[in-house]
Design a protein around this motif. Structure first.
Motif, PDB file in Angstrom:
ATOM      1  N   CYS A 107     119.317  65.683  36.430  1.00  0.00           N
ATOM      2  CA  CYS A 107     118.352  64.746  35.872  1.00  0.00           C
ATOM      3  C   CYS A 107     116.926  65.170  36.233  1.00  0.00           C
ATOM      4  O   CYS A 107     116.604  65.359  37.410  1.00  0.00           O
ATOM      5  CB  CYS A 107     118.622  63.337  36.389  1.00  0.00           C
ATOM      6  N   GLY A 108     116.068  65.292  35.235  1.00  0.00           N
ATOM      7  CA  GLY A 108     114.696  65.709  35.475  1.00  0.00           C
ATOM      8  C   GLY A 108     113.899  64.699  36.279  1.00  0.00           C
ATOM      9  O   GLY A 108     113.054  65.077  37.106  1.00  0.00           O
ATOM     10  N   ALA A 109     114.150  63.406  36.068  1.00  0.00           N
ATOM     11  CA  ALA A 109     113.436  62.381  36.822  1.00  0.00           C
ATOM     12  C   ALA A 109     113.824  62.410  38.298  1.00  0.00           C
ATOM     13  O   ALA A 109     112.975  62.254  39.183  1.00  0.00           O
ATOM     14  CB  ALA A 109     113.707  61.001  36.227  1.00  0.00           C
ATOM     15  N   VAL A 110     115.102  62.616  38.566  1.00  0.00           N
ATOM     16  CA  VAL A 110     115.553  62.725  39.953  1.00  0.00           C
ATOM     17  C   VAL A 110     114.955  63.966  40.606  1.00  0.00           C
ATOM     18  O   VAL A 110     114.491  63.944  41.743  1.00  0.00           O
ATOM     19  CB  VAL A 110     117.097  62.756  40.029  1.00  0.00           C
ATOM     20  N   ARG A 111     114.942  65.075  39.871  1.00  0.00           N
ATOM     21  CA  ARG A 111     114.350  66.313  40.385  1.00  0.00           C
ATOM     22  C   ARG A 111     112.867  66.119  40.698  1.00  0.00           C
ATOM     23  O   ARG A 111     112.374  66.583  41.728  1.00  0.00           O
ATOM     24  CB  ARG A 111     114.521  67.415  39.351  1.00  0.00           C
ATOM     25  N   SER A 116     108.540  65.462  44.613  1.00  0.00           N
ATOM     26  CA  SER A 116     107.361  64.687  45.029  1.00  0.00           C
ATOM     27  C   SER A 116     107.334  64.423  46.522  1.00  0.00           C
ATOM     28  O   SER A 116     106.296  64.045  47.071  1.00  0.00           O
ATOM     29  CB  SER A 116     107.317  63.348  44.274  1.00  0.00           C
ATOM     30  N   GLN A 117     108.471  64.610  47.187  1.00  0.00           N
ATOM     31  CA  GLN A 117     108.557  64.316  48.623  1.00  0.00           C
ATOM     32  C   GLN A 117     108.538  65.567  49.489  1.00  0.00           C
ATOM     33  O   GLN A 117     108.621  65.480  50.712  1.00  0.00           O
ATOM     34  CB  GLN A 117     109.824  63.511  48.915  1.00  0.00           C
ATOM     35  N   GLY A 118     108.438  66.720  48.883  1.00  0.00           N
ATOM     36  CA  GLY A 118     108.408  67.966  49.639  1.00  0.00           C
ATOM     37  C   GLY A 118     106.991  68.420  49.934  1.00  0.00           C
ATOM     38  O   GLY A 118     106.014  67.838  49.461  1.00  0.00           O
ATOM     39  N   PRO A 119     106.866  69.454  50.744  1.00  0.00           N
ATOM     40  CA  PRO A 119     105.546  70.025  50.989  1.00  0.00           C
ATOM     41  C   PRO A 119     104.977  70.611  49.695  1.00  0.00           C
ATOM     42  O   PRO A 119     105.730  71.054  48.829  1.00  0.00           O
ATOM     43  CB  PRO A 119     105.813  71.111  52.037  1.00  0.00           C
ATOM     44  N   ASN A 120     103.670  70.580  49.566  1.00  0.00           N
ATOM     45  CA  ASN A 120     103.002  71.077  48.349  1.00  0.00           C
ATOM     46  C   ASN A 120     103.516  70.368  47.102  1.00  0.00           C
ATOM     47  O   ASN A 120     103.750  70.995  46.060  1.00  0.00           O
ATOM     48  CB  ASN A 120     103.200  72.593  48.204  1.00  0.00           C
ATOM     49  N   ALA A 121     103.717  69.051  47.223  1.00  0.00           N
ATOM     50  CA  ALA A 121     104.227  68.267  46.095  1.00  0.00           C
ATOM     51  C   ALA A 121     103.260  68.335  44.924  1.00  0.00           C
ATOM     52  O   ALA A 121     102.041  68.260  45.100  1.00  0.00           O
ATOM     53  CB  ALA A 121     104.428  66.818  46.524  1.00  0.00           C
ATOM     54  N   VAL A 136     112.325  57.480  44.613  1.00  0.00           N
ATOM     55  CA  VAL A 136     112.017  58.043  45.932  1.00  0.00           C
ATOM     56  C   VAL A 136     112.842  57.425  47.064  1.00  0.00           C
ATOM     57  O   VAL A 136     113.263  58.148  47.981  1.00  0.00           O
ATOM     58  CB  VAL A 136     110.502  57.942  46.222  1.00  0.00           C
ATOM     59  N   PRO A 137     113.115  56.100  47.065  1.00  0.00           N
ATOM     60  CA  PRO A 137     113.955  55.555  48.150  1.00  0.00           C
ATOM     61  C   PRO A 137     115.302  56.261  48.288  1.00  0.00           C
ATOM     62  O   PRO A 137     115.806  56.436  49.400  1.00  0.00           O
ATOM     63  CB  PRO A 137     114.130  54.086  47.753  1.00  0.00           C
ATOM     64  N   ALA A 138     115.887  56.683  47.161  1.00  0.00           N
ATOM     65  CA  ALA A 138     117.163  57.410  47.226  1.00  0.00           C
ATOM     66  C   ALA A 138     116.956  58.784  47.844  1.00  0.00           C
ATOM     67  O   ALA A 138     117.823  59.277  48.582  1.00  0.00           O
ATOM     68  CB  ALA A 138     117.757  57.541  45.825  1.00  0.00           C
ATOM     69  N   HIS A 165     120.748  56.809  43.811  1.00  0.00           N
ATOM     70  CA  HIS A 165     119.854  56.057  42.932  1.00  0.00           C
ATOM     71  C   HIS A 165     120.645  55.200  41.941  1.00  0.00           C
ATOM     72  O   HIS A 165     120.243  54.069  41.626  1.00  0.00           O
ATOM     73  CB  HIS A 165     118.936  57.027  42.179  1.00  0.00           C
ATOM     74  N   LEU A 166     121.771  55.707  41.454  1.00  0.00           N
ATOM     75  CA  LEU A 166     122.621  54.911  40.566  1.00  0.00           C
ATOM     76  C   LEU A 166     123.054  53.620  41.257  1.00  0.00           C
ATOM     77  O   LEU A 166     122.953  52.522  40.681  1.00  0.00           O
ATOM     78  CB  LEU A 166     123.852  55.726  40.151  1.00  0.00           C
ATOM     79  N   ARG A 167     123.520  53.720  42.476  1.00  0.00           N
ATOM     80  CA  ARG A 167     123.972  52.532  43.212  1.00  0.00           C
ATOM     81  C   ARG A 167     122.807  51.595  43.486  1.00  0.00           C
ATOM     82  O   ARG A 167     122.956  50.369  43.404  1.00  0.00           O
ATOM     83  CB  ARG A 167     124.674  52.970  44.501  1.00  0.00           C
ATOM     84  N   ASP A 168     121.645  52.164  43.803  1.00  0.00           N
ATOM     85  CA  ASP A 168     120.445  51.344  44.001  1.00  0.00           C
ATOM     86  C   ASP A 168     120.080  50.605  42.716  1.00  0.00           C
ATOM     87  O   ASP A 168     119.649  49.447  42.747  1.00  0.00           O
ATOM     88  CB  ASP A 168     119.260  52.216  44.427  1.00  0.00           C
TER      89      ASP A 168
END
Length: 213
Positions: A107-111, A116-121, A136-138, A165-168
């Motif tokens: 999934c592109g949105a999940v990717r 977005s949470q890594g270095p050099n986001a 992001v919480p997932a 994220h699905l379960r969330d």
């Protein structure tokens, strides 16, 4: 016509997906007669909330026809007030007995949420950032946080992020709608959170609320 139960609706969807996986779709209820039949009213057997990904065409992967599914989609299947309102309409007005929340691998949105949470986001446009922030919480539930607050995305199980994220999403739907949660409690509605595998086309239930046996 007898109103379908949650189990009836899920059985119909599973059977259609099996035909799709096997490469022998029936393409039911897609002719001129069906189009004419449903022109004045709709009576879908289920509602589906899924990702907008072009590879996730709901009626095709479940081998269903016109009027069979009430479909709501956005990138990453992110809960919002418009999504909840649409699904409440399906339950309260159209009286569907089943809601399927459908995610998929790659999934592109999940990717994007992971990146977005890594270095050099990367810097994201405002509306994309707002959508991705709901995933992001997932990412943070699955990943290991470094001292600088970033996530080690190189060793992160991205598919596990998607399943989390699905379960969330299912939990947020229940928490956000008293109407839907009460229908599940009453047994008139079931919710299935399911995984779609792009390579083989198979849909598998991940979380089930209600009786679909």
């Amino acid at each position: 016509m007898t109103k379908p139960t949650p189990a009836d609706a899920w059985t119909q969807m599973k059977s259609g997906n099996e035909r799709f996986v096997d490469g022998v779709p029936a393409h039911p209820r897609q002719d001129v007669e069906r189009r004419t039949e449903i022109a004045v009213a709709q009576t879908p057997a289920a509602a589906l909330f899924g990702c907008s990904d072009s590879r996730l065409a709901a009626e095709i992967i479940f081998d269903l026809g016109l009027g069979d599914l009430f479909v709501v989609r956005n990138a990453g299947q992110v809960i919002s007030s418009s999504v909840i309102g649409s699904l409440e309409y399906a339950v309260a007005v159209l009286q569907v007995p089943l809601i399927v929340v459908l995610r998929h691998d790659e999934c592109g949105a999940v990717r994007a949420a992971v990146d977005s949470q890594g270095p050099n986001a990367p810097l994201l446009p405002a509306h994309i950032k707002s959508l991705v922030s709901e995933i992001v919480p997932a990412v943070r539930a699955v990943g290991v946080t470094a001292e600088d607050g970033t996530i080690d995305i190189e060793h992160l199980d991205v598919d596990l992020v998607g399943r989390t994220h699905l379960r969330d999403t299912v939990a947020a739907l229940l928490a956000g709608s008293e109407l839907i949660s009460e229908a599940v409690a009453a047994g008139t509605l079931a919710i299935v959170g399911a995984d779609y595998h792009l390579a083989d086309g198979r849909v598998e239930a991940d979380v089930v609320l209600g009786d679909v046996a």
